[in-house]
Write a protein that holds these residues in place. Sequence first.
Motif, PDB file in Angstrom:
ATOM      1  N   LEU A 186      55.703  39.572 -89.290  1.00 44.39           N
ATOM      2  CA  LEU A 186      56.722  38.728 -88.693  1.00 44.39           C
ATOM      3  C   LEU A 186      57.160  37.638 -89.678  1.00 44.39           C
ATOM      4  O   LEU A 186      58.332  37.281 -89.759  1.00 44.39           O
ATOM      5  N   ALA A 187      56.196  37.137 -90.441  1.00 45.73           N
ATOM      6  CA  ALA A 187      56.495  36.103 -91.433  1.00 45.73           C
ATOM      7  C   ALA A 187      57.062  36.686 -92.722  1.00 45.73           C
ATOM      8  O   ALA A 187      57.566  35.939 -93.575  1.00 45.73           O
ATOM      9  N   GLU A 198      52.449  30.423-104.898  1.00 41.41           N
ATOM     10  CA  GLU A 198      53.201  30.918-103.741  1.00 41.41           C
ATOM     11  C   GLU A 198      52.825  30.214-102.441  1.00 41.41           C
ATOM     12  O   GLU A 198      53.361  30.540-101.384  1.00 41.41           O
ATOM     13  N   HIS A 199      51.891  29.286-102.514  1.00 36.66           N
ATOM     14  CA  HIS A 199      51.351  28.705-101.277  1.00 36.66           C
ATOM     15  C   HIS A 199      52.442  28.045-100.425  1.00 36.66           C
ATOM     16  O   HIS A 199      52.541  28.292 -99.216  1.00 36.66           O
ATOM     17  N   GLU A 203      53.682  29.133 -96.729  1.00 41.98           N
ATOM     18  CA  GLU A 203      53.566  28.191 -95.606  1.00 41.98           C
ATOM     19  C   GLU A 203      54.901  28.070 -94.872  1.00 41.98           C
ATOM     20  O   GLU A 203      54.950  28.011 -93.640  1.00 41.98           O
ATOM     21  N   ALA A 204      56.011  28.035 -95.624  1.00 40.45           N
ATOM     22  CA  ALA A 204      57.332  27.949 -94.999  1.00 40.45           C
ATOM     23  C   ALA A 204      57.639  29.203 -94.192  1.00 40.45           C
ATOM     24  O   ALA A 204      58.195  29.126 -93.091  1.00 40.45           O
ATOM     25  N   ALA A 205      57.275  30.379 -94.731  1.00 43.41           N
ATOM     26  CA  ALA A 205      57.505  31.634 -94.002  1.00 43.41           C
ATOM     27  C   ALA A 205      56.680  31.681 -92.718  1.00 43.41           C
ATOM     28  O   ALA A 205      57.158  32.120 -91.663  1.00 43.41           O
ATOM     29  N   GLU A 230      51.057  27.040 -84.412  1.00 48.29           N
ATOM     30  CA  GLU A 230      50.897  26.653 -85.803  1.00 48.29           C
ATOM     31  C   GLU A 230      50.143  27.754 -86.550  1.00 48.29           C
ATOM     32  O   GLU A 230      49.050  28.146 -86.134  1.00 48.29           O
ATOM     33  N   LEU A 231      50.722  28.295 -87.625  1.00 47.96           N
ATOM     34  CA  LEU A 231      50.082  29.305 -88.460  1.00 47.96           C
ATOM     35  C   LEU A 231      49.669  28.631 -89.757  1.00 47.96           C
ATOM     36  O   LEU A 231      50.514  28.180 -90.533  1.00 47.96           O
ATOM     37  N   ASP A 232      48.360  28.574 -89.973  1.00 48.49           N
ATOM     38  CA  ASP A 232      47.810  27.790 -91.080  1.00 48.49           C
ATOM     39  C   ASP A 232      47.213  28.726 -92.123  1.00 48.49           C
ATOM     40  O   ASP A 232      46.442  29.641 -91.793  1.00 48.49           O
ATOM     41  N   LEU A 233      47.551  28.501 -93.398  1.00 48.89           N
ATOM     42  CA  LEU A 233      47.062  29.319 -94.505  1.00 48.89           C
ATOM     43  C   LEU A 233      46.043  28.512 -95.292  1.00 48.89           C
ATOM     44  O   LEU A 233      46.334  27.419 -95.775  1.00 48.89           O
TER      45      LEU A 233
END
Length: 578
Positions: A186-187, A198-199, A203-205, A230-233
């Motif tokens: 989805l991202a 690329e972090h 994070e934006a995606a 919230e999707l956290d990397l």
Amino acid sequence: MRLVAARVRKVMSVQDSGRLALDEGLTTLVGKNESGKTAMLQALYRANPLPSGHPTAFAARRDYPRRDLGPDRDRIDDVRPVTLEVELDYADRQRLERSGERLPTTPLYVSRRYGDDALHWAVDEDGTPLDVSPGTLADLTAMLPGFQYFDDHNVLPGSVSIRRLQELDAADLYPSERTALALLRLAGIADASFGADEHEEHEAALAAAATRLTDQLLAYWSQNRDLSVELDLQTVGLASPEPWLHVRVRDERRGVSLNVAERSSGFLWFFSFLAAFSEFAEQERRVVLLDEPGMNLHANAQGDLLRYLKEQLEPHHQVVYSTHSPYLVDAGRLSRCRVLENVGDRGTTVSSELWTAGPETTVPLLAALGADLARTLVSSPHQLLVSSPSDVTYLAVMGDLLRSEGGRALDPRWTVTPMGGASGLPTTLALLGTTATSATVLMDGPAGSRGAVEELVNRGAISTDHLVPLTDLTGTLDADLEDLFDAEWYLRLLAESGGPVLSHRRLVGKRFLRTPPRRRIVHQAETVLGHRFDRFQPAAHLLRERSRVLETVDADTKQRFQQLIDRLNALIEPPLPR
């Protein structure tokens, strides 16, 4: 290509399901525990499976009915555990026939066997092979919609290794990991590298994907609209840094952010469901299979889920789901329901004849109808509560008679609901909730035995202005709606309807009869008979034979019904013009 029906044979509890007709949109499978709903859905899934973390092929040791493994060992490989009946749409047929192939105009059949993983195309359910070129068979197979399966094992984990999601084949992932992979897709970063450079981009995606899911939550999650996803990397490990995905939900009402695994199980299921299907909802048509969806959801949230299925999935896909919950049954579309029963040696069978199934099987259907009736009842501002269904009939029929003679019928704004006598009044008022105080009750029974009703009045649950005692109309000490009729006329109606034959003389001879009568005509008749009778039977007869039977209704009866109807109509403001 559209799936029309399916048939399952020799899979777990299913010996031969019979033909399972499938709706173009939603199909609901209803059955009690151990009726074979999961076996049916898993067999359908393996017809043309999409990766979901669940087994995609039939295995005799796992799937074949255990008691038949020995006797059937020499023919198991030829058994067709699932057969699909499909129809080609016009565009599909035109595309296939451009090459000169002539295809049958009747439905086609495609099946799998225990002995191989191939799809077998046929012109009938018996398996007569479809005589077309290998290229056409390949085209047909490409047109067959994929089947996507989702159950509680697909619920999203709170944290997952991105390296594992990338390195393993999608078919080898656990069901929960397959849902996490849907989040990455989805991202748009499922195949991306995750170095330090690329972090920020990733994070934006992920933030964009989180916003999309949050929008869906707000549209279909009515329990708490202050939530955001919230999707956290994060990178874990020193010697060999590894990216991990953490899924969190922020509750603005409470000012906290929690890992999704720490939310309620109902919310986690709904969120996982949205995550798994959001990336596919607008893509190619597929068959979505849901095994007992949303069982941990509140009734209102199950209604949200049903709304999501109808609004987001049905326009693009066929959906087949099993349920025990009446809140996931569309009471207005019961034709979409199929009942499953496990019948002794016959195993699991499926039927579209809903009311031929046993009472335990049809409980969710009856409950769905009851819930739908309750919603209708609560939504009406003008509630008229009567004792029994026969009262509804008498008011309607007599109102029509009065109107045909220049009188007045019951105001059509009334919602007339039987409540099962005075004992059912507290339950009915509780069901009505905030509209209960404006409800009107047509009171039957003795004038002096209304303690339960008086208690409700004292608690403010209902207004005394909206209590209409029938004894006010009859001038007696005790009355039902039947007592507005002439007694001899009612006894003739009772006899004509196939009920007990009683003469007025037998009632007059009884010692409880007084002037005015102390007992209702129904009570008098039951005392003479020594048992109760069906009060709706004469009402139903009047409804069927109204044109003939109403000719004998006397003027006093008409006057009493007109007085009652006028009194009831006067309680609605503003009154209808005469």
